[in-house]
Write a protein that holds these residues in place. Structure first.
Motif, PDB file in Angstrom:
ATOM      1  N   ALA A 252     -10.468  -2.795  -0.207  1.00  0.00           N
ATOM      2  CA  ALA A 252      -9.138  -2.208  -0.058  1.00  0.00           C
ATOM      3  C   ALA A 252      -8.947  -1.635   1.343  1.00  0.00           C
ATOM      4  O   ALA A 252      -7.878  -1.780   1.949  1.00  0.00           O
ATOM      5  CB  ALA A 252      -8.923  -1.120  -1.105  1.00  0.00           C
TER       6      ALA A 252
ATOM      7  N   LEU B 237      -6.373  -3.252   4.276  1.00  0.00           N
ATOM      8  CA  LEU B 237      -5.340  -2.408   4.885  1.00  0.00           C
ATOM      9  C   LEU B 237      -5.468  -2.382   6.403  1.00  0.00           C
ATOM     10  O   LEU B 237      -4.467  -2.471   7.118  1.00  0.00           O
ATOM     11  CB  LEU B 237      -5.445  -0.984   4.326  1.00  0.00           C
ATOM     12  CG  LEU B 237      -4.438   0.029   4.902  1.00  0.00           C
ATOM     13  CD1 LEU B 237      -2.999  -0.431   4.662  1.00  0.00           C
ATOM     14  CD2 LEU B 237      -4.671   1.407   4.299  1.00  0.00           C
TER      15      LEU B 237
ATOM     16  N   TYR C 187       0.833  -1.207   0.000  1.00  0.00           N
ATOM     17  CA  TYR C 187       0.000   0.000   0.000  1.00  0.00           C
ATOM     18  C   TYR C 187       0.868   1.257   0.000  1.00  0.00           C
ATOM     19  O   TYR C 187       0.545   2.244  -0.689  1.00  0.00           O
ATOM     20  CB  TYR C 187      -0.920   0.016   1.220  1.00  0.00           C
ATOM     21  CG  TYR C 187      -2.218  -0.731   1.032  1.00  0.00           C
ATOM     22  CD1 TYR C 187      -3.392  -0.053   0.740  1.00  0.00           C
ATOM     23  CD2 TYR C 187      -2.277  -2.114   1.142  1.00  0.00           C
ATOM     24  CE1 TYR C 187      -4.594  -0.727   0.576  1.00  0.00           C
ATOM     25  CE2 TYR C 187      -3.474  -2.803   0.985  1.00  0.00           C
ATOM     26  CZ  TYR C 187      -4.626  -2.107   0.691  1.00  0.00           C
ATOM     27  OH  TYR C 187      -5.811  -2.782   0.523  1.00  0.00           O
ATOM     28  N   CYS C 188       1.938   1.237   0.770  1.00  0.00           N
ATOM     29  CA  CYS C 188       2.840   2.399   0.814  1.00  0.00           C
ATOM     30  C   CYS C 188       3.484   2.630  -0.553  1.00  0.00           C
ATOM     31  O   CYS C 188       3.596   3.779  -1.017  1.00  0.00           O
ATOM     32  CB  CYS C 188       3.916   2.194   1.878  1.00  0.00           C
ATOM     33  SG  CYS C 188       3.296   2.239   3.577  1.00  0.00           S
TER      34      CYS C 188
ATOM     35  N   THR D  90      -5.007   5.542  -3.501  1.00  0.00           N
ATOM     36  CA  THR D  90      -4.297   5.151  -2.284  1.00  0.00           C
ATOM     37  C   THR D  90      -3.498   6.314  -1.712  1.00  0.00           C
ATOM     38  O   THR D  90      -3.425   6.490  -0.492  1.00  0.00           O
ATOM     39  CB  THR D  90      -3.348   3.968  -2.572  1.00  0.00           C
ATOM     40  OG1 THR D  90      -4.101   2.881  -3.107  1.00  0.00           O
ATOM     41  CG2 THR D  90      -2.654   3.500  -1.297  1.00  0.00           C
TER      42      THR D  90
ATOM     43  N   MET E  14      -3.661   7.604   2.216  1.00  0.00           N
ATOM     44  CA  MET E  14      -2.508   7.319   3.061  1.00  0.00           C
ATOM     45  C   MET E  14      -1.862   8.597   3.576  1.00  0.00           C
ATOM     46  O   MET E  14      -1.404   8.661   4.724  1.00  0.00           O
ATOM     47  CB  MET E  14      -1.487   6.482   2.285  1.00  0.00           C
ATOM     48  CG  MET E  14      -1.943   5.074   1.967  1.00  0.00           C
ATOM     49  SD  MET E  14      -2.104   4.032   3.437  1.00  0.00           S
ATOM     50  CE  MET E  14      -0.369   3.752   3.853  1.00  0.00           C
TER      51      MET E  14
END
Length: 283
Positions: free
Chosen positions: A257, A261, A27-28, A76, A80
């Protein structure tokens, strides 16, 4: 570093934590590189609307014929960024107030704790909704401040309790006798001892901020611009996703999603728990 070596050793033995850490890393990477590698088209093609998953569009398409997966990847980054910024603000304010008041004590401690108690009693979600409605911005820094407006209070009180127990320890008394400054005392003597708790709380703060930010966009309180998961859910519901199966993938893909996460953070936090608390380590 010893911390990294201990963390890697635990991840090798705890497959759940390893998978969670790998998912968080993915994800990052998607947040950093996704918008550079994936492009959400601007062209509309009604003939391609709500297509089921395929090799070309693994998660199907939306009402404009654009790929859902590409929107999730591009979306994303804003989610984030807001989550991490909010967690940084929450942890910084909470730790600073907690350590200072817990160590200094006296009238300053009493006054600041009364203010903290007020923030603890304020319903956080309604206040966030009101502020977001009034400010009406998609700036991630502003949204992060809004989401952390009350989140720091609980952490501040918890850190204060730990600081009060630490200030009577021998190493703190020894530092006092050496004439250590307040900043040095807080930063070098007290902060390392509350580090484990802060690290775990940081992850929890990220997950909470992500949920809240998605909720703001889902409710249409924050302006709808660009791509992020909350906007995707908002648009899918506006297009009747709850009453027809056509847009099901467009609705449930961003929801999945988010859930993946959050679960990944929970599993990865288990590894951090084991690093900081050896008795929890998987043998």
């Amino acid at each position: 570093m010893r911390f990294l070596s201990d963390l890697w050793r635990i991840l090798r033995h705890d497959k759940g934590a390893l998978i969670g850490g790998a998912i968080v890393l993915i994800y990052c990477l998607a947040a950093v590189f996704g918008p550079m590698l994936v492009e959400v088209g601007t062209e509309q093609d009604a003939s391609q609307a709500y297509l089921p998953p395929s090799l070309e569009h693994p998660l199907g398409t939306d009402s404009l014929g654009q790929g859902v997966l590409s929107q999730i990847i591009v979306g994303t980054r804003p989610i984030m960024i807001v989550g991490v910024l909010s967690a940084v603000i929450t942890v910084f304010v909470g730790v600073a107030i907690g350590l200072l008041t817990g160590y200094v004590g006296g009238v300053a401690d009493t006054l600041i704790m009364r203010v903290t108690d007020i923030f603890l009693t304020i319903p956080g979600l309604p206040l966030i909704i009101v502020l977001a409605s009034v400010i009406n911005t998609t700036n991630p820094v502003v949204l992060a401040f809004i989401l952390s407006i009350t989140a720091w209070a609980g952490l501040a009180r918890a850190i204060r309790s730990q600081a009060m127990s630490l200030r009577s320890r021998e190493f703190v008394e020894a530092a006092k006798l050496q004439g250590v400054s307040l900043g040095n005392m807080v930063g070098r003597q007290l902060l390392p001892n509350v580090g484990p708790y802060v690290a775990i709380h940081f992850l929890l703060a990220i997950t909470g901020a992500i949920y809240a930010s998605v909720g703001l966009f889902l409710l249409g309180i924050a302006p709808i611009s660009g791509n992020n998961w909350g906007i995707m859910i908002n648009l899918a519901m506006a297009q009747g996703a709850l009453y027809t199966t056509d847009s099901a993938f467009y609705l449930f893909s961003p929801m999945a999603a988010i859930v993946i996460l959050q679960v990944a953070f929970v599993f990865f936090s288990r590894a951090l728990d084991s690093v900081f608390n050896p008795r929890l380590r998987v043998q």
